[in-house]
Design an enzyme around this catalytic site. Structure first.
Site, PDB file in Angstrom:
ATOM      1  N   LYS A   1     112.494  18.951  40.434  1.00  0.00           N
ATOM      2  CA  LYS A   1     112.649  18.923  38.976  1.00  0.00           C
ATOM      3  C   LYS A   1     112.285  17.551  38.428  1.00  0.00           C
ATOM      4  O   LYS A   1     111.603  17.436  37.400  1.00  0.00           O
ATOM      5  CB  LYS A   1     114.085  19.277  38.597  1.00  0.00           C
ATOM      6  CG  LYS A   1     114.415  20.740  38.827  1.00  0.00           C
ATOM      7  CD  LYS A   1     115.879  21.010  38.556  1.00  0.00           C
ATOM      8  CE  LYS A   1     116.194  22.484  38.699  1.00  0.00           C
ATOM      9  NZ  LYS A   1     117.618  22.763  38.532  1.00  0.00           N
TER      10      LYS A   1
ATOM     11  N   SER B   1     121.218  26.658  36.142  1.00  0.00           N
ATOM     12  CA  SER B   1     120.963  25.256  35.820  1.00  0.00           C
ATOM     13  C   SER B   1     120.470  25.026  34.397  1.00  0.00           C
ATOM     14  O   SER B   1     120.316  23.899  33.968  1.00  0.00           O
ATOM     15  CB  SER B   1     119.966  24.656  36.818  1.00  0.00           C
ATOM     16  OG  SER B   1     118.702  25.221  36.625  1.00  0.00           O
TER      17      SER B   1
END
Ligand code: ADP
Length: 775
Positions: free
Chosen positions: A709, A666
């Site tokens: 996140k 990511s």
């Protein structure tokens, strides 16, 4: 100075749990010490043998001389032995020995059997002359005979009602070579064993277990206590009796009450509470649920254990937590076989013993941290425990009989599913418990944590007041976590500090009273004590008790907790080209992650630092390749102005917090943005963070952990978040107030990412293509 020489026939014992040895010796003869040669490490002496020397040669003579005495002795001995129960083999053998053994040996043998003190026994050993020995032993025999007669007389009237006891007891005493204190101890022990047997017979253990136990108790009865196995067997039997074979608490389940209790105990976590209620509802409708095991997965301090405890409370069941972190030996789960010294049951059986019922709620904490070692795989053992098809007959190695675990309700917790063994994962239903938003944390603090801390510290809301802004300060400046554990600790620290103030204030209030009542000297002492601190520090502060409630504002916070640990450092770090903020997911929740890049003269090498995993390294290579192939499009050049970015240039990429291993795809978009900034010399916007996997063609692929996140970015005070287009659906899970604070950019390709990451966009220059074609 007379001793007995003996031959050690057998040494039995062990050093565990403490040194305990039994020596079996055969006496040879008496001796006298002539001269002690040395004492250490063991005594060595010159000795002279005192008896048994002329035993054979002088036998006749001695018999003649002692004829009368030995005859008298023999008679008493026979009388004594015949008073015993002849059906006992040892007694019958003794009777035969009386006739077969030489008469001189009899005083020694009988003294060792009858009930006398050690002192008297030593006296007999000291008596060297046979005549003397006979003379000394006869009174002992007579005493024993009289004692026995008396005993039989007093027990006779009872014989009818308690026949067996009277018949066995006195004989048993004599068979067992008694001495006063030992005898009592032994008797006590025997009583214990009888009690144990009774308990076993009356306990509700399974038939198979009962059979094993009865066999063991039979062995125990025959075993000398000095054998190490005695204690082992006894412990085993005691555990078997204690186990809750059939004992259970009654479930009292009412869904409405459960909902209220869960809501009262926990703020937020709606998804988790909903699923738990569903689970409980199904249990209520269908007893004996063979459903999956619930597994709560989330960062530390988000209330996983606490929900487990609430479930036990709603069901009215006992709760027991089994910490599995670091367990790498399957015996920890399944127990050690009893053949090992120090063997013990596994944690499951131990837990059942602790709670004392067979239907508790077991919380298997941290299943993701099970280890593996040469001692077998604990995960495989857990499979047997958790599998509803197998766990009705779970066999612990220590017990060695099956125990029914089907009534136990198992709940597991973990920080991440990544390290849970797949077979185990397969049997569990994963419920994600994400971290909290700041607003949720404030609510949790004020509804649950603060009241709890106040109570623990003996404070009342009238004494301390923590306004919401202060809580927010603690959350943003003193903690950076997904859960609320460190927030809880900080609140504890504040309460401690306030408790001191309050106690000081109370001390002062009570002091004048005491001074009035106290004696003159006492009084003076108080006054001097008082005077000291006042002269040193702020008089106003100490002279009056602090005003209640004590208000905790930012200054008080600084005094108690020290200077803030986390400041908004984000914009500072983004003041140079070649830095971008990524979003990472870790088992401890989401985190923001800076990516730094620099270039230098070199040969086109790429250096990566910061403990990166393979996938992350590949992402970096992908990012470089994509930028190189699109360099002209974006007008990216190396230091000498060439579009070949790696020409005479080395690139170094660093992911700070170098001690933490990082992996996963990511970070792709962040690396691209960071390098684009480096090669274009432009700054990345300071309030933007991003996440997403990239492909060689420049597409942005979805990634996991979006909610954590986003919360991390929000915690860090960032404003704009770039996420992959296909992750848009994950935003629904995020609380509305968080979403309102942030701007989301959905990107499906790297063009969009770069446009959003730089002020004024990172537009493709159309000229470049034309120029390209001209060339
Ligand atoms: P975990 O098991 O997830 O690591 P714990 O269950 O030990 O975390 O929770 C830590 C503390 O935080 C506990 O005292 C718990 O009561 C409190 N807590 C966590 N989440 C909540 C919540 N939503 N509401 C109330 N208290 C909470």
């Amino acid at each position: 100075r007379i001793g007995t020489a003996a031959l050690a026939v057998q040494v039995v014992g062990s050093n565990w749990p403490k040194p305990h040895y039994t020596l079996l010796v055969t006496g040879l003869c008496r001796f006298q010490i002539l001269q002690l040669l040395k004492e250490k490490p063991y005594p060595v002496a010159e000795v002279e043998q005192l008896d048994r020397l002329e035993q054979f040669t002088n036998q006749h003579k001695s018999e003649e001389e002692l004829g009368e005495l030995s005859e008298q002795f023999y008679k008493y001995a026979v009388q004594l032995v015949e008073m015993l129960d002849m059906s006992v083999p040892a007694v019958a053998k003794l009777r035969r020995l009386l006739d077969n053994l030489p008469r001189e040996a009899l005083p020694d043998i009988l003294t060792s059997i009858i009930r006398t003190s050690n002192q008297e026994k030593l006296q007999i050993l000291d008596a060297v002359r046979l005549e003397e020995r006979f003379k000394m032993t006869i009174p002992l025999l007579v005493r024993q005979i009289e004692g026995l007669k008396l005993l039989q007389k007093t027990r006779k009237p009872k014989q009818d009602d308690d026949k067996r006891v009277v018949a066995i007891r006195p004989n048993r005493r004599i068979n067992h070579i008694p001495s006063t204190t030992e005898d009592e101890e032994e008797e006590e022990d025997h009583d214990d064993v009888v009690m144990l047997e009774k308990k076993i017979r009356t306990s509700s253990m399974s038939e198979q277990a009962l059979k094993v136990c009865l066999k063991e108790i039979k062995r125990l009865k025959k075993m000398p206590q000095s054998m190490p196995e005695y204690a082992l067997t006894r412990n085993y039997l005691e555990l078997m009796v204690e186990l809750p074979w059939n004992k259970s608490t009654k479930d009292r389940l009412e869904i409405r009450a459960a909902r209220i209790l869960l809501d009262n105990d926990h703020y937020a976590m709606e998804k988790l509470k909903k699923r738990v209620l569903e689970y409980l509802a199904v249990r209520q409708l269908k007893n004996n649920l063979k459903g999956p095991i619930l597994c709560f997965v989330g960062p530390p301090g988000v209330g996983k254990t606490s929900v487990g405890r609430s479930i036990a409370k709603t069901l009215g069941r006992e709760f027991h937590r089994i910490a599995l972190g670091g367990v790498c030996d399957q015996s920890d789960i399944r127990g050690h076989r009893r053949t090992y010294v120090g063997s013990m049951p596994g944690r499951i059986i131990n837990g059942l013993k602790t709670v004392g019922v067979n239907n508790p709620v077991f919380l298997l904490d941290e299943v993701d941290k099970l280890g593996k070692s040469l001692q077998g795989d604990p995960a495989a053992a857990l499979l047997e425990v958790l599998d509803p098809e197998q766990n009705h007959s779970f066999t612990d190695h220590y017990l060695n009989v099956a125990f029914d675990l089907s009534q136990v309700l198992f709940i597991a917790t973990a920080n991440t599913t990544a390290t849970i063994p797949p077979a185990l994962l397969d049997r569990m239903e994963i419920i994600q418990v994400p971290g909290y938003t700041q607003e949720e944390k404030i609510e949790i603090a004020h509804r649950h944590l603060i009241p709890k801390q106040l109570e623990q510290h003996g404070l009342t809301p009238q004494q301390i007041q923590i306004p919401q802004v202060t809580t927010l300060d603690i959350i943003t400046r003193y903690t950076r976590e997904a859960g609320v554990r460190s927030l809880d600790r900080k609140l504890g620290a504040i309460c401690r500090a306030v408790a001191v103030k309050v106690a000081e204030g109370q001390h002062k209030e009570t002091k004048p009273d005491r001074a009035e009542v106290g004696e003159g000297e006492d009084c003076k002492e108080h006054v001097t004590e008082d005077a000291k601190p006042e002269s040193i520090s702020d008089t106003a502060d100490l002279a009056l008790p602090p005003e209640m409630p004590i208000l905790i504002d930012f200054h008080a916070l600084k005094d108690i907790l020290g200077p803030p640990m986390y400041e908004m450092e984000v914009s500072e770090r983004l003041s140079q080209p070649g830095v971008a903020i990524g979003l990472a997911w870790t088992p401890l929740g989401g985190e923001i992650m800076f990516v730094e890049a620099s270039r230098m003269d070199g040969e086109g090498q790429l250096t990566l630092t910061g403990q990166l995993g393979d996938v992350m390294k590949e992402s970096a290579h992908l990012a470089i390749s994509w930028l190189r192939s699109n360099a002209k499009r974006y007008q990216l050049t190396n230091a000498s102005g060439s579009f070949d970015l790696l020409d005479n240039t080395d690139i170094h990429l660093h992911f700070p917090a170098g001690a933490v291993t990082k992996d996963g795809p990511s970070a792709g978009v962040t690396i691209v943005t960071c390098l684009a900034s480096l090669f274009s010399g432009r700054l990345v916007c300071s309030d933007v963070a991003m996440t997403g996997e990239i492909t060689l063609r420049g597409l942005v692929l979805p990634v996991g952990g979006i909610k954590d996140k986003v919360l991390a970015a929000h915690r860090a005070g960032l404003k704009r978040i770039i996420i992959p287009q296909r992750n848009e659906k994950d935003l629904e899970e995020i609380a509305v107030n968080v979403r309102q604070d942030l701007t989301f950019v959905m990107a499906s390709c790297l063009d969009e990412v770069l446009n959003a990451a730089f002020d004024g966009g990172f537009a493709v220059k159309p000229r470049v293509d034309r120029l390209n074609s001209k060339l």
